[in-house]
Design a protein around this motif. Structure first.
Motif, mmCIF file in Angstrom:
data_model
loop_
_atom_site.group_PDB
_atom_site.id
_atom_site.type_symbol
_atom_site.label_atom_id
_atom_site.label_comp_id
_atom_site.label_asym_id
_atom_site.label_seq_id
_atom_site.Cartn_x
_atom_site.Cartn_y
_atom_site.Cartn_z
ATOM 1 N N ILE A 106 60.391 4.905 -10.707
ATOM 2 C CA ILE A 106 60.227 5.377 -12.087
ATOM 3 C C ILE A 106 60.140 4.197 -13.045
ATOM 4 O O ILE A 106 59.299 4.166 -13.949
ATOM 5 C CB ILE A 106 61.375 6.331 -12.477
ATOM 6 N N GLY A 107 61.007 3.213 -12.869
ATOM 7 C CA GLY A 107 60.985 2.031 -13.725
ATOM 8 C C GLY A 107 59.686 1.258 -13.591
ATOM 9 O O GLY A 107 59.104 0.826 -14.597
ATOM 10 N N THR A 128 56.915 3.162 -15.352
ATOM 11 C CA THR A 128 57.037 3.056 -16.806
ATOM 12 C C THR A 128 56.514 1.707 -17.296
ATOM 13 O O THR A 128 55.797 1.633 -18.300
ATOM 14 C CB THR A 128 58.500 3.247 -17.237
ATOM 15 N N TRP A 181 52.693 1.757 -16.935
ATOM 16 C CA TRP A 181 52.099 2.590 -17.986
ATOM 17 C C TRP A 181 52.052 1.831 -19.310
ATOM 18 O O TRP A 181 51.056 1.865 -20.017
ATOM 19 C CB TRP A 181 52.898 3.879 -18.127
ATOM 20 N N ALA A 182 53.135 1.144 -19.645
ATOM 21 C CA ALA A 182 53.184 0.401 -20.897
ATOM 22 C C ALA A 182 52.159 -0.731 -20.903
ATOM 23 O O ALA A 182 51.452 -0.929 -21.896
ATOM 24 C CB ALA A 182 54.583 -0.153 -21.131
ATOM 25 N N TRP A 224 56.612 1.590 -29.410
ATOM 26 C CA TRP A 224 56.748 2.325 -28.152
ATOM 27 C C TRP A 224 56.405 1.460 -26.951
ATOM 28 O O TRP A 224 56.949 1.647 -25.862
ATOM 29 C CB TRP A 224 55.885 3.580 -28.157
ATOM 30 N N TYR A 225 55.514 0.504 -27.117
ATOM 31 C CA TYR A 225 55.168 -0.420 -26.043
ATOM 32 C C TYR A 225 56.394 -1.215 -25.602
ATOM 33 O O TYR A 225 56.742 -1.246 -24.424
ATOM 34 C CB TYR A 225 54.050 -1.350 -26.529
ATOM 35 N N SER A 248 59.127 1.037 -24.110
ATOM 36 C CA SER A 248 58.824 1.423 -22.733
ATOM 37 C C SER A 248 59.067 0.278 -21.759
ATOM 38 O O SER A 248 59.566 0.499 -20.645
ATOM 39 C CB SER A 248 57.369 1.880 -22.620
ATOM 40 N N ALA A 294 62.923 -0.006 -21.446
ATOM 41 C CA ALA A 294 63.473 1.136 -20.717
ATOM 42 C C ALA A 294 63.090 1.076 -19.243
ATOM 43 O O ALA A 294 63.932 1.321 -18.361
ATOM 44 C CB ALA A 294 62.981 2.445 -21.338
ATOM 45 N N GLY A 295 61.847 0.740 -18.946
ATOM 46 C CA GLY A 295 61.414 0.623 -17.556
ATOM 47 C C GLY A 295 62.160 -0.469 -16.813
ATOM 48 O O GLY A 295 62.529 -0.312 -15.652
#
Length: 72
Positions: A14-15, A18, A21-22, A50-51, A54, A57-58
Protein backbone atom coordinates in the motif's frame (compact mmCIF):
# COMPACT_ATOMS: atom_id res chain seq x y z
CA UNK A 1 2.07 -17.55 7.32
CA UNK A 2 2.29 -15.36 10.38
CA UNK A 3 -0.22 -12.56 10.80
CA UNK A 4 2.49 -9.90 11.29
CA UNK A 5 4.31 -11.03 8.15
CA UNK A 6 1.19 -10.78 6.01
CA UNK A 7 0.27 -7.40 7.51
CA UNK A 8 3.80 -6.13 6.82
CA UNK A 9 3.68 -7.22 3.18
CA UNK A 10 0.27 -5.58 2.69
CA UNK A 11 1.39 -2.32 4.31
CA UNK A 12 4.55 -2.20 2.20
CA UNK A 13 2.47 -2.76 -0.95
CA UNK A 14 0.00 0.00 0.00
CA UNK A 15 2.81 2.41 0.88
CA UNK A 16 4.68 1.68 -2.35
CA UNK A 17 1.53 2.17 -4.42
CA UNK A 18 0.79 5.48 -2.68
CA UNK A 19 4.31 6.72 -3.41
CA UNK A 20 4.06 5.52 -7.04
CA UNK A 21 0.68 7.24 -7.46
CA UNK A 22 2.04 10.52 -6.10
CA UNK A 23 5.10 10.45 -8.35
CA UNK A 24 3.04 9.47 -11.41
CA UNK A 25 0.60 12.35 -10.83
CA UNK A 26 3.18 14.89 -9.72
CA UNK A 27 2.42 18.60 -10.13
CA UNK A 28 6.07 19.02 -11.18
CA UNK A 29 5.56 17.30 -14.54
CA UNK A 30 7.72 18.06 -17.54
CA UNK A 31 6.46 20.21 -20.39
CA UNK A 32 5.88 17.16 -22.58
CA UNK A 33 3.70 15.49 -19.96
CA UNK A 34 1.70 18.69 -19.46
CA UNK A 35 1.05 18.94 -23.20
CA UNK A 36 -0.11 15.31 -23.24
CA UNK A 37 -2.40 16.10 -20.31
CA UNK A 38 -4.07 18.84 -22.36
CA UNK A 39 -4.88 16.31 -25.06
CA UNK A 40 -6.07 13.60 -22.67
CA UNK A 41 -9.42 14.42 -21.08
CA UNK A 42 -8.86 11.92 -18.25
CA UNK A 43 -5.50 13.38 -17.20
CA UNK A 44 -4.98 14.15 -13.51
CA UNK A 45 -2.32 16.14 -11.64
CA UNK A 46 -2.23 16.47 -7.87
CA UNK A 47 -1.91 19.77 -6.07
CA UNK A 48 1.43 20.33 -4.37
CA UNK A 49 -0.04 19.93 -0.89
CA UNK A 50 -1.61 16.55 -1.71
CA UNK A 51 1.52 15.46 -3.56
CA UNK A 52 3.75 15.93 -0.52
CA UNK A 53 1.08 14.57 1.83
CA UNK A 54 0.83 11.41 -0.27
CA UNK A 55 4.61 10.98 -0.35
CA UNK A 56 4.89 11.33 3.43
CA UNK A 57 1.88 9.08 4.12
CA UNK A 58 3.14 6.42 1.71
CA UNK A 59 6.58 6.49 3.30
CA UNK A 60 5.16 6.14 6.80
CA UNK A 61 2.89 3.25 5.77
CA UNK A 62 5.76 1.46 4.02
CA UNK A 63 8.03 1.92 7.05
CA UNK A 64 5.35 0.52 9.36
CA UNK A 65 5.05 -2.44 7.03
CA UNK A 66 8.80 -2.94 7.07
CA UNK A 67 8.76 -2.81 10.87
CA UNK A 68 6.03 -5.46 10.99
CA UNK A 69 7.95 -7.58 8.49
CA UNK A 70 11.15 -7.44 10.52
CA UNK A 71 9.37 -8.11 13.82
CA UNK A 72 7.81 -11.36 12.64
Amino acid sequence: MKKGLLRGIILIAIGAFTIYWAIDHSPNASVGEKVNDLLDENAYRMSEAWYYTSLVAGSIIALLGLRNLLKS
